[in-house]
Enzyme design. Sequence first.
Site, PDB file in Angstrom:
ATOM      1  N   ASN A 160       0.815  -1.222   0.000  1.00 40.69           N
ATOM      2  CA  ASN A 160       0.000   0.000   0.000  1.00 40.69           C
ATOM      3  C   ASN A 160       0.851   1.276   0.000  1.00 40.69           C
ATOM      4  OD1 ASN A 160       0.764  -0.720   2.615  1.00 40.69           O
ATOM      5  ND2 ASN A 160      -1.009   0.262   3.545  1.00 40.69           N
ATOM      6  N   GLU A 258       3.860  -3.941  12.442  1.00 37.06           N
ATOM      7  CA  GLU A 258       2.908  -2.877  12.148  1.00 37.06           C
ATOM      8  C   GLU A 258       1.798  -3.543  11.349  1.00 37.06           C
ATOM      9  OE1 GLU A 258       0.778  -0.491  11.000  1.00 37.06           O
ATOM     10  OE2 GLU A 258       2.211   0.404   9.590  1.00 37.06           O
ATOM     11  N   CYS A 292      -3.253   1.270   6.698  1.00 36.17           N
ATOM     12  CA  CYS A 292      -3.482   0.587   7.977  1.00 36.17           C
ATOM     13  C   CYS A 292      -4.176   1.523   8.954  1.00 36.17           C
ATOM     14  CB  CYS A 292      -2.167   0.080   8.538  1.00 36.17           C
ATOM     15  SG  CYS A 292      -0.883   1.316   8.549  1.00 36.17           S
ATOM     16  N   GLU A 469       7.481   2.830  14.851  1.00 36.55           N
ATOM     17  CA  GLU A 469       8.275   3.356  13.752  1.00 36.55           C
ATOM     18  C   GLU A 469       8.157   4.878  13.816  1.00 36.55           C
ATOM     19  OE1 GLU A 469       6.570   0.499  10.523  1.00 36.55           O
ATOM     20  OE2 GLU A 469       8.706   0.839  10.154  1.00 36.55           O
TER      21      GLU A 469
HETATM   22  P1  NAD Z   1       0.397  -9.679   3.666  1.00 40.93           P
HETATM   23  O1  NAD Z   1       0.440  -9.351   5.099  1.00 40.93           O
HETATM   24  O2  NAD Z   1       0.227 -11.113   3.316  1.00 40.93           O
HETATM   25  O3  NAD Z   1       1.723  -9.143   2.919  1.00 40.93           O
HETATM   26  C1  NAD Z   1       2.579  -8.151   3.440  1.00 40.93           C
HETATM   27  C2  NAD Z   1       4.029  -8.536   3.125  1.00 40.93           C
HETATM   28  O4  NAD Z   1       4.336  -9.768   3.767  1.00 40.93           O
HETATM   29  C3  NAD Z   1       4.327  -8.763   1.637  1.00 40.93           C
HETATM   30  O5  NAD Z   1       5.632  -8.298   1.338  1.00 40.93           O
HETATM   31  C4  NAD Z   1       4.309 -10.272   1.502  1.00 40.93           C
HETATM   32  O6  NAD Z   1       5.080 -10.740   0.425  1.00 40.93           O
HETATM   33  C5  NAD Z   1       4.921 -10.690   2.827  1.00 40.93           C
HETATM   34  N1  NAD Z   1       4.608 -12.046   3.270  1.00 40.93           N
HETATM   35  C6  NAD Z   1       3.497 -12.783   3.010  1.00 40.93           C
HETATM   36  N2  NAD Z   1       3.580 -13.991   3.612  1.00 40.93           N
HETATM   37  C7  NAD Z   1       4.758 -14.005   4.276  1.00 40.93           C
HETATM   38  C8  NAD Z   1       5.407 -14.975   5.100  1.00 40.93           C
HETATM   39  N3  NAD Z   1       4.855 -16.161   5.373  1.00 40.93           N
HETATM   40  N4  NAD Z   1       6.612 -14.663   5.635  1.00 40.93           N
HETATM   41  C9  NAD Z   1       7.179 -13.455   5.396  1.00 40.93           C
HETATM   42  N5  NAD Z   1       6.621 -12.519   4.619  1.00 40.93           N
HETATM   43  C10 NAD Z   1       5.422 -12.784   4.065  1.00 40.93           C
HETATM   44  O7  NAD Z   1      -0.703  -8.801   3.032  1.00 40.93           O
HETATM   45  P2  NAD Z   1      -1.636  -9.107   1.768  1.00 40.93           P
HETATM   46  O8  NAD Z   1      -2.122 -10.534   1.744  1.00 40.93           O
HETATM   47  O9  NAD Z   1      -0.977  -8.596   0.589  1.00 40.93           O
HETATM   48  O10 NAD Z   1      -2.887  -8.197   2.167  1.00 40.93           O
HETATM   49  C11 NAD Z   1      -3.914  -8.732   2.955  1.00 40.93           C
HETATM   50  C12 NAD Z   1      -4.340  -7.799   4.042  1.00 40.93           C
HETATM   51  O11 NAD Z   1      -3.183  -7.274   4.726  1.00 40.93           O
HETATM   52  C13 NAD Z   1      -5.073  -6.549   3.628  1.00 40.93           C
HETATM   53  O12 NAD Z   1      -6.410  -6.777   3.384  1.00 40.93           O
HETATM   54  C14 NAD Z   1      -4.851  -5.659   4.817  1.00 40.93           C
HETATM   55  O13 NAD Z   1      -5.795  -5.936   5.818  1.00 40.93           O
HETATM   56  C15 NAD Z   1      -3.513  -6.048   5.313  1.00 40.93           C
HETATM   57  N6  NAD Z   1      -2.447  -5.113   4.993  1.00 40.93           N
HETATM   58  C16 NAD Z   1      -2.093  -4.226   5.941  1.00 40.93           C
HETATM   59  C17 NAD Z   1      -1.094  -3.320   5.680  1.00 40.93           C
HETATM   60  C18 NAD Z   1      -0.667  -2.335   6.693  1.00 40.93           C
HETATM   61  O14 NAD Z   1      -0.082  -1.326   6.357  1.00 40.93           O
HETATM   62  N7  NAD Z   1      -0.885  -2.588   7.965  1.00 40.93           N
HETATM   63  C19 NAD Z   1      -0.453  -3.319   4.453  1.00 40.93           C
HETATM   64  C20 NAD Z   1      -0.819  -4.265   3.493  1.00 40.93           C
HETATM   65  C21 NAD Z   1      -1.818  -5.164   3.796  1.00 40.93           C
END
Ligand code: NAD
Length: 489
Positions: A160, A258, A292, A469
């Site tokens: 995001n 976060e 977020c 952060e």
């Molecule tokens: P996610 O949490 O799966 O991905 C975030 C990051 O984590 C990405 O770089 C991804 O490649 C990495 N990742 C995924 N699985 C991992 C693992 N097992 N080990 C290490 N790294 C890993 O997010 P998403 O599936 O892309 O989005 C789903 C939901 O996440 C959204 O609907 C939202 O609620 C939330 N989200 C929150 C934020 C925030 O700023 N807090 C940002 C993005 C997404």
Amino acid sequence: MKDRFMGHVLPELPEGHFIGGAFVEGRSARKMESFDPGTGEAFGCFALGGAGEVDQALRAAEAGLRHWRRVKPADRSAVLHQVANVIRANADDLALVEVLDSGKTLAEAEGDVSGAARIFDYYAGAADKLDGRAVDLGPAQTGFTRREPVGVTAHVIPWNYPTSTFARGVAPALAAGCSVVAKPAETTPFGALLLARLLSEAGVPDGVVNVVTGLGTEAGAALVADPRVNHITFTGSVVTGVAVSRAAAPNVTRMTLELGGKSPLIACADADPEKVAEAAIWAIFSNAGQICSAGSRLLLDGAIEEEMLELLTAKTRALRFGHGLRNPDMGAVNSELHLSRINAHVVAARDRGCRILTGGQRAVDPETGKGWFFEPTVIADLPPEDPVVQHEIFGPVLAVQRFESEAEAIHLANGTEFGLQASVFSRDIGRAMRMVQEIDAGSVTVNDYWAGGIELPFGGNGKSGYGREKGLEALDAYTTVKSVAISHA
Ligand code: NAD
């Protein structure tokens, strides 16, 4: 090419990983396409790394650390100021790539890029002020503390805010003397790669910042489970945050999490209705709600509810969405998968009989008929237990709740498993300050939703995560305190 990107020229996109100061193919030749959410069309290809590339990057980061931690803090500071300058000089390219990677508007991307430069300047200013303290142990001993770099740091970056999340983790890590391996999200790989190259141009030595692209379940999982990592900064979903914690637990790796939020904007009866409506709109529809700390819940005093809903609905209907490069009010949703998740939440709400005041549908760019969009949506009359109130939808969907007393407002505000941000609108400073104290959140703003900047720490309570952060507090994550006692009796 120029037409395809509405007059903008796409810079050459790196296809490899950035390891040891150069782009490398990696051990596997697997690639994945990257899509422009504004059209749904592919515009580039990036490398899918795994355990092999993570191993290469961690070796480089260990070597980089041995040098960088010994660089004089004033010299580290100078390099970080230069990074800020180089980011500003390349702002157009970075913003264009951010729009194509993420789907946001050009104005939002430009704000993220200038914000990233500001973050590097801020931590450049802190690099030579990481002092320890002298401790009085009596006449026969001298005691003092040193703040030392924690070591190799891993940064798992969401889609995001790819540029600003990279900057807000990497800048304090470098200021503290740490080295970095970053893993950008699979839908937004290019910002981190371009930034890594710019950091190198600015004078960050080889191996100090490395970027491995790939899937979270492959490259991400290998990185966070590796015992050579001394600190993890993870931003993303609660589910993945829990998986990261589990993977890192056997190594006792420190981390900053976060995670998500369901942040309330509370409008008291004495608040200025125009100011509340304007703030509420930008709290939820900025970045198409994919923030977020988005103000995804609006808590209205019953006395002003009908007037506020009318104002809010009119303002929401006036919003224009479309491809980010045309700079509409709202851009696209980051991926088709994420769009279907948002849609599923709203379809379920409609099926439950929730009152959808405006929006509520998937959409396309009105000019091209393409892309992944969701209409700006307002859902009212929601009880505290409704899934729209409880779940982080992470899209342009505002949940409205009503309250009748200050105590009820606080109760509703604290009524989710999250605790990231909250905002209070009231002309009565006494009431606002009581609420500030009672609300369980890492940040509370008064009479302005997006108040603050890099200077104020940011992070959550409850399932929104832990650690902070931004601000000088971020440096705590990247430093460890060593106590020294010298006996000279
Ligand atoms: P996610 O949490 O799966 O991905 C975030 C990051 O984590 C990405 O770089 C991804 O490649 C990495 N990742 C995924 N699985 C991992 C693992 N097992 N080990 C290490 N790294 C890993 O997010 P998403 O599936 O892309 O989005 C789903 C939901 O996440 C959204 O609907 C939202 O609620 C939330 N989200 C929150 C934020 C925030 O700023 N807090 C940002 C993005 C997404």
